[in-house]
Design an enzyme around this catalytic site. Structure first.
Site, mmCIF file in Angstrom:
data_model
loop_
_atom_site.group_PDB
_atom_site.id
_atom_site.type_symbol
_atom_site.label_atom_id
_atom_site.label_comp_id
_atom_site.label_asym_id
_atom_site.label_seq_id
_atom_site.Cartn_x
_atom_site.Cartn_y
_atom_site.Cartn_z
ATOM 1 C CG HIS A 119 -0.396 0.049 2.520
ATOM 2 N ND1 HIS A 119 0.366 -0.973 3.059
ATOM 3 C CD2 HIS A 119 -0.435 1.027 3.466
ATOM 4 C CE1 HIS A 119 0.745 -0.638 4.288
ATOM 5 N NE2 HIS A 119 0.282 0.577 4.552
ATOM 6 C CG HIS A 128 -0.098 4.275 4.793
ATOM 7 N ND1 HIS A 128 -0.847 3.498 5.649
ATOM 8 C CD2 HIS A 128 -0.953 5.210 4.296
ATOM 9 C CE1 HIS A 128 -2.092 3.932 5.669
ATOM 10 N NE2 HIS A 128 -2.182 4.974 4.852
ATOM 11 C CG ASP A 149 4.677 3.085 7.675
ATOM 12 O OD1 ASP A 149 3.815 3.428 6.827
ATOM 13 O OD2 ASP A 149 4.433 2.294 8.599
ATOM 14 C CG HIS A 150 4.182 -0.063 4.556
ATOM 15 N ND1 HIS A 150 4.215 -1.399 4.873
ATOM 16 C CD2 HIS A 150 3.601 0.550 5.617
ATOM 17 C CE1 HIS A 150 3.684 -1.589 6.064
ATOM 18 N NE2 HIS A 150 3.296 -0.412 6.539
ATOM 19 C CG HIS A 194 -4.164 -0.216 6.596
ATOM 20 N ND1 HIS A 194 -4.182 0.338 7.857
ATOM 21 C CD2 HIS A 194 -3.019 0.208 6.005
ATOM 22 C CE1 HIS A 194 -3.091 1.077 8.016
ATOM 23 N NE2 HIS A 194 -2.374 1.016 6.896
ATOM 24 C CG ASP A 197 0.332 -1.427 7.849
ATOM 25 O OD1 ASP A 197 1.293 -2.183 8.069
ATOM 26 O OD2 ASP A 197 0.436 -0.186 7.839
ATOM 27 C CG HIS A 250 3.655 -1.761 11.457
ATOM 28 N ND1 HIS A 250 4.452 -0.654 11.583
ATOM 29 C CD2 HIS A 250 2.870 -1.537 10.365
ATOM 30 C CE1 HIS A 250 4.171 0.212 10.616
ATOM 31 N NE2 HIS A 250 3.208 -0.307 9.874
#
Length: 195
Positions: free
Chosen positions: A52, A54, A56-57, A110, A127, A165
């Site tokens: 996805h 985001h 942080d990915h 998500h 996530d 995570h």
């Protein structure tokens, strides 16, 4: 195939799959973490899989592509600007180096375009699913998340779940507030505390 979790950022996992020579990476939020693992293992990065949009990915993608252009598999989402191979529910991805095969599973909930990758005995679920919990619903609703989790539940019981995570301790604390008499949960929380 070797599967290596690379801790990154505050609590992310970047997943590295390799055959001893060639590697794929899932959700590289930090390019330096991936660079270090690839260098240390004497590996050549051959592809990037994104679940996805985001940061942080996807935050490390540009840096990795600056080092070496490789295919970037990602869902159809205008917020991911590095995609070279758009994937969606039901697609099959076959890589030659390393030799691997993955099914793409749509898991909106998500985010609206979230996907998971299932192959090589592992599920890369970003996530959507965590130890003792599921992801937050930013763009989807409870029905979408439940449908996604139901789909993942049908995978073989031997599947190794590779979440984006490390939330086990926090999820266990929350679960204890809604199910305080669950002996199995208490035992799992003790195991997590020891780890």
């Amino acid at each position: 195939m070797h599967l290596v979790p690379l801790p990154a950022l505050a609590d992310n996992y970047i997943w590295l799959l390799h055959d001893g020579a060639d590697a794929l990476v899932v959700d590289p939020g930090d390019a330096d973490v991936v660079r270090g693992a690839v260098r240390e293992g004497g590996l050549t990065l051959r592809g990037i899989f994104l679940t996805h949009h985001h940061q942080d990915h996807v935050g490390g993608v540009a840096g990795l592509l600056a080092d070496r252009p490789v295919p970037v598999y990602a869902p159809d989402d205008e917020r991911i600007d590095s995609t070279t191979c758009v994937v969606g529910d039901g697609d099959i991805i076959e890589t030659r180096l390393p030799l691997a095969k993955f099914s793409v599973i749509g898991v909106a909930g998500h985010t609206r375009s979230h996907v998971a990758y299932f192959g090589e005995g592992a599920l890369f679920c970003g996530d959507t699913l965590f130890s003792l919990g599921c992801g937050r619903m930013f763009e989807g609703g409870p029905g979408q998340m439940l449908a996604a989790l139901d789909r993942l539940r049908r995978l073989p019981p031997t599947t190794q779940v590779c979440a984006g995570h490390e939330y086990t301790a926090a999820n266990g604390s929350f679960a204890d507030t809604v199910d305080p008499d669950n002996a199995a949960l208490r035992e799992r929380r003790r195991e997590v505390d020891q780890l």
